[in-house]
Design an enzyme around this catalytic site. Structure first.
Site, PDB file in Angstrom:
ATOM      1  N   SER A 142       1.094  -1.380   0.066  1.00 25.70           N
ATOM      2  CA  SER A 142      -0.043  -0.359  -0.053  1.00 25.70           C
ATOM      3  C   SER A 142       0.714   1.289  -0.243  1.00 25.70           C
ATOM      4  CB  SER A 142      -0.638  -0.063   1.196  1.00 25.70           C
ATOM      5  OG  SER A 142      -1.317   1.548   1.374  1.00 25.70           O
ATOM      6  N   TYR A 155      -1.251  -1.351  10.752  1.00 27.75           N
ATOM      7  CA  TYR A 155      -0.989  -1.508   9.653  1.00 27.75           C
ATOM      8  C   TYR A 155      -0.310  -1.560   8.633  1.00 27.75           C
ATOM      9  CZ  TYR A 155      -3.690  -1.345   4.391  1.00 27.75           C
ATOM     10  OH  TYR A 155      -3.362  -1.534   3.383  1.00 27.75           O
TER      11      TYR A 155
HETATM   12  N1  LIG Z   1      -8.317  -0.940  -0.959  1.00 32.50           N
HETATM   13  C1  LIG Z   1      -7.818  -0.084  -0.422  1.00 32.50           C
HETATM   14  O1  LIG Z   1      -8.138   1.874  -0.419  1.00 32.50           O
HETATM   15  C2  LIG Z   1      -6.392  -1.045  -0.387  1.00 32.50           C
HETATM   16  C3  LIG Z   1      -5.250   0.774  -0.568  1.00 32.50           C
HETATM   17  C4  LIG Z   1      -3.990  -0.037   0.006  1.00 32.50           C
HETATM   18  C5  LIG Z   1      -3.549  -1.395   0.095  1.00 32.50           C
HETATM   19  N2  LIG Z   1      -4.804  -2.410  -0.212  1.00 32.50           N
HETATM   20  C6  LIG Z   1      -4.051  -3.581  -0.106  1.00 32.50           C
HETATM   21  O2  LIG Z   1      -4.844  -4.397  -1.131  1.00 32.50           O
HETATM   22  C7  LIG Z   1      -5.520  -6.055  -0.764  1.00 32.50           C
HETATM   23  C8  LIG Z   1      -6.627  -6.314  -1.474  1.00 32.50           C
HETATM   24  O3  LIG Z   1      -7.827  -5.040   0.402  1.00 32.50           O
HETATM   25  P1  LIG Z   1      -9.347  -5.018  -1.011  1.00 32.50           P
HETATM   26  O4  LIG Z   1      -8.783  -3.037  -1.174  1.00 32.50           O
HETATM   27  O5  LIG Z   1      -9.737  -5.410  -2.213  1.00 32.50           O
HETATM   28  O6  LIG Z   1     -10.246  -5.253  -0.129  1.00 32.50           O
HETATM   29  P2  LIG Z   1     -11.904  -5.985   0.247  1.00 32.50           P
HETATM   30  O7  LIG Z   1     -12.283  -5.998  -0.634  1.00 32.50           O
HETATM   31  O8  LIG Z   1     -11.782  -5.638   2.251  1.00 32.50           O
HETATM   32  O9  LIG Z   1     -10.460  -7.455   0.153  1.00 32.50           O
HETATM   33  C9  LIG Z   1      -9.697  -8.278   0.971  1.00 32.50           C
HETATM   34  C10 LIG Z   1      -9.269  -9.654   1.168  1.00 32.50           C
HETATM   35  O10 LIG Z   1      -8.513 -10.142   2.230  1.00 32.50           O
HETATM   36  C11 LIG Z   1      -9.153 -11.414   1.957  1.00 32.50           C
HETATM   37  N3  LIG Z   1      -8.471 -11.699   3.941  1.00 32.50           N
HETATM   38  C12 LIG Z   1      -9.418 -10.774   4.652  1.00 32.50           C
HETATM   39  N4  LIG Z   1      -8.967 -11.554   5.485  1.00 32.50           N
HETATM   40  C13 LIG Z   1      -8.611 -12.303   5.027  1.00 32.50           C
HETATM   41  C14 LIG Z   1      -8.310 -13.585   6.112  1.00 32.50           C
HETATM   42  N5  LIG Z   1      -8.644 -13.697   7.602  1.00 32.50           N
HETATM   43  N6  LIG Z   1      -8.246 -15.172   5.844  1.00 32.50           N
HETATM   44  C15 LIG Z   1      -8.208 -15.085   4.153  1.00 32.50           C
HETATM   45  N7  LIG Z   1      -8.869 -13.570   3.882  1.00 32.50           N
HETATM   46  C16 LIG Z   1      -8.457 -12.954   4.337  1.00 32.50           C
HETATM   47  C17 LIG Z   1     -10.847 -11.116   2.138  1.00 32.50           C
HETATM   48  O11 LIG Z   1     -11.444 -12.676   1.641  1.00 32.50           O
HETATM   49  P3  LIG Z   1     -12.748 -13.150   3.035  1.00 32.50           P
HETATM   50  O12 LIG Z   1     -13.068 -11.859   3.235  1.00 32.50           O
HETATM   51  O13 LIG Z   1     -13.568 -13.630   2.242  1.00 32.50           O
HETATM   52  O14 LIG Z   1     -11.468 -13.295   3.675  1.00 32.50           O
HETATM   53  C18 LIG Z   1     -11.461 -10.051   0.495  1.00 32.50           C
HETATM   54  O15 LIG Z   1     -11.246 -10.981  -0.389  1.00 32.50           O
HETATM   55  C19 LIG Z   1      -4.907  -6.178   1.078  1.00 32.50           C
HETATM   56  O16 LIG Z   1      -3.654  -6.569   1.132  1.00 32.50           O
HETATM   57  C20 LIG Z   1      -5.181  -4.489   1.248  1.00 32.50           C
HETATM   58  O17 LIG Z   1      -4.170  -4.331   2.783  1.00 32.50           O
HETATM   59  C21 LIG Z   1      -5.966  -1.930  -0.034  1.00 32.50           C
END
Ligand SMILES: NC(=O)c1ccc[n+]([C@@H]2O[C@H](COP(=O)([O-])OP(=O)(O)OC[C@H]3O[C@@H](n4cnc5c(N)ncnc54)[C@H](OP(=O)(O)O)[C@@H]3O)[C@@H](O)[C@H]2O)c1
Length: 263
Positions: A142, A155
């Site tokens: 991130s 985080y």
């Molecule tokens: N959205 C943002 O603004 C942003 C910015 C920078 C970086 N990121 C990074 O991008 C990545 C994806 O996040 P996203 O934005 O797509 O958010 P999201 O929609 O909440 O997706 C997160 C994914 O991680 C899985 N996950 C969460 N907890 C888990 C667990 N305990 N075990 C297994 N899987 C788990 C969730 O699946 P389940 O709930 O089915 O387990 C979901 O598929 C993350 O690493 C996040 O830190 C996001």
């Protein structure tokens, strides 16, 4: 690594957001997609859609915030005959709030999800990748990993780790047939903020779509980039903020995210 064709691709966090968008970008009759997450129904529904579109896929339900989850997942994959050629370490979660107000249990679970099981899965997958050559690892960090983020302290620190870890692995394996790329999204329109309990006011208009971030990340991996910040405004902000004194950067971020102190 120049192509995803004929590869077995494991995507953690495939059930929503960026991971889901990446999964659909990888539709191809020559690949095998291994989808990992906790949401069993959602993953099974995705497998049905992928199969209907001619792409081989299988879901594995795993909670990667549990100790030993990566080893257990890898054992199941091996028993089922999978050898991972492309590992997309995307699953991750944040928690908003002043450090002492977030329970130790939640904090340690975040470390296991964002760090421990990411490192373990990478460690377990590399021996096959070395044998095969032409393999790849995409770690999703991130832009929060470029500095300390008040009220998202743990985080942001986990994402700093992922950046440093990925860069080092890139250098160790670049000449051994494994491309390691770190993707740094900025604010992205997924479930992430709501799950983290983050205030999003003012942030929405800067958000990228998960599809755009997914395409940028997958392209960066195929190009062999070390680190890719998705979106020009995010890249510019990240670059410019490195020029500002640390104290100033922290003060600005604290003001932007400081709502935690008002609650
Ligand atoms: N959205 C943002 O603004 C942003 C910015 C920078 C970086 N990121 C990074 O991008 C990545 C994806 O996040 P996203 O934005 O797509 O958010 P999201 O929609 O909440 O997706 C997160 C994914 O991680 C899985 N996950 C969460 N907890 C888990 C667990 N305990 N075990 C297994 N899987 C788990 C969730 O699946 P389940 O709930 O089915 O387990 C979901 O598929 C993350 O690493 C996040 O830190 C996001």
């Amino acid at each position: 690594m120049k192509t995803f064709k004929h590869k077995t691709i494991l995507i953690t966090g495939a059930s929503s957001g960026i991971g889901e968008a990446m999964t659909y970008q990888l539709i191809d009759p020559t690949v095998k997609l291994v989808l990992v997450g906790r949401s069993e129904e959602k993953l099974r529904a995705m497998v049905a859609v992928l199969e209907a579109r001619g792409t081989w896929a299988q879901a594995y339900v795993a909670d990667l915030s549990k100790p030993g989850a990566a080893e257990e997942l890898f054992r199941r994959l091996s028993e089922d005959g999978y050898r991972v050629d492309v590992l997309i370490n995307n699953a991750g979660a944040g928690k908003y709030g002043r450090f002492d107000t977030i329970s130790l249990e939640e904090t340690l679970a975040m470390l296991r999800l964002n760090l421990e099981n990411l490192v373990a899965l990478t460690h377990l997958c590399i021996p096959h990748m070395l044998k095969r050559g032409d393999a790849g690892i995409l770690n999703v960090a991130s832009t929060a990993g470029f500095q300390g983020i008040p009220y998202m302290a743990v985080y942001a620190a986990t994402k700093s780790f992922v950046i440093a870890f990925s860069e080092a692995l890139h250098a160790e394996y670049a000449d051994k047939g494994i491309t390691v790329t770190c993707l740094c999204p900025g604010p992205t329109a997924t479930a992430f903020q709501e799950r983290a309990g983050m205030p999003v006011k003012g942030l929405r208009r800067f958000m990228e779509s998960p599809e755009k971030v997914a395409i940028a990340g997958l392209r960066a991996l195929l190009r062999g980039e070390v680190l890719h910040i998705s979106g020009t405004p995010n890249a510019l902000t990240a670059w410019l903020s490195q020029l500002a004194p640390r104290r100033m950067r922290l003060a600005v971020t604290r003001r932007l995210l400081g709502g935690a102190e008002d609650t």
